[in-house]
Design an enzyme around this catalytic site. Sequence first.
Site, PDB file in Angstrom:
ATOM      1  N   ALA A  12      19.594  14.421 -14.712  1.00  0.00           N
ATOM      2  CA  ALA A  12      18.454  15.464 -14.576  1.00  0.00           C
ATOM      3  C   ALA A  12      18.672  16.006 -15.846  1.00  0.00           C
ATOM      4  O   ALA A  12      19.708  15.710 -16.696  1.00  0.00           O
ATOM      5  CB  ALA A  12      18.638  16.172 -13.376  1.00  0.00           C
ATOM      6  N   SER A  13      18.166  17.141 -15.997  1.00  0.00           N
ATOM      7  CA  SER A  13      18.370  17.873 -17.384  1.00  0.00           C
ATOM      8  C   SER A  13      18.033  19.255 -16.992  1.00  0.00           C
ATOM      9  O   SER A  13      17.563  19.534 -15.646  1.00  0.00           O
ATOM     10  CB  SER A  13      17.360  17.651 -18.398  1.00  0.00           C
ATOM     11  OG  SER A  13      16.062  17.842 -18.275  1.00  0.00           O
ATOM     12  N   ASN A  14      18.338  20.220 -17.882  1.00  0.00           N
ATOM     13  CA  ASN A  14      17.910  21.854 -17.398  1.00  0.00           C
ATOM     14  C   ASN A  14      17.710  22.480 -18.599  1.00  0.00           C
ATOM     15  O   ASN A  14      17.746  22.115 -19.782  1.00  0.00           O
ATOM     16  CB  ASN A  14      19.284  22.318 -16.601  1.00  0.00           C
ATOM     17  CG  ASN A  14      20.481  22.089 -17.370  1.00  0.00           C
ATOM     18  OD1 ASN A  14      20.504  21.164 -18.325  1.00  0.00           O
ATOM     19  ND2 ASN A  14      21.285  23.316 -17.662  1.00  0.00           N
ATOM     20  N   THR A  85      12.441  19.451 -20.129  1.00  0.00           N
ATOM     21  CA  THR A  85      13.493  18.613 -19.159  1.00  0.00           C
ATOM     22  C   THR A  85      13.083  17.303 -19.098  1.00  0.00           C
ATOM     23  O   THR A  85      12.125  16.681 -19.416  1.00  0.00           O
ATOM     24  CB  THR A  85      13.438  19.510 -17.827  1.00  0.00           C
ATOM     25  OG1 THR A  85      12.050  19.431 -17.273  1.00  0.00           O
ATOM     26  CG2 THR A  85      13.988  20.884 -18.121  1.00  0.00           C
ATOM     27  N   ASN A  86      14.008  16.747 -18.727  1.00  0.00           N
ATOM     28  CA  ASN A  86      13.769  15.225 -18.417  1.00  0.00           C
ATOM     29  C   ASN A  86      14.657  14.600 -17.142  1.00  0.00           C
ATOM     30  O   ASN A  86      15.717  15.126 -16.755  1.00  0.00           O
ATOM     31  CB  ASN A  86      14.800  14.435 -19.727  1.00  0.00           C
ATOM     32  CG  ASN A  86      14.708  12.806 -19.629  1.00  0.00           C
ATOM     33  OD1 ASN A  86      13.596  12.344 -19.444  1.00  0.00           O
ATOM     34  ND2 ASN A  86      15.909  12.351 -19.606  1.00  0.00           N
TER      35      ASN A  86
END
Length: 107
Positions: A12-14, A85-86
Amino acid sequence: LERHGGAQYAKASNNWVVHGKHTASGFPLLANDPHLRLSVPSTWLLVHLRVAARGDAAYDCVGAAFPDMPGVVIGHNRHVAWGVTNVGTDVIDLYSIDEVPLPVVPP
């Protein structure tokens, strides 16, 4: 992460923002990390896009873009900054449809 449930949590990303009243400069602070792996060639191309003013419309921004896509995906201009985000694990939805034949009713 391997000890705590596997590497799936790293996909994930943030991003986060701090209001200017909580920073030393008085300006907001944006932090963004799309958590994309390093690669060769790079996923990102650093760009500075500037379009000459036509009337009141001038375009001047700096940031990162995909090499084959015009525009700035992650970046800033004189007024605002933006990030993305990704989620690398959800890029497609796949469904299995089981067809059930309807009963044939004689006329």
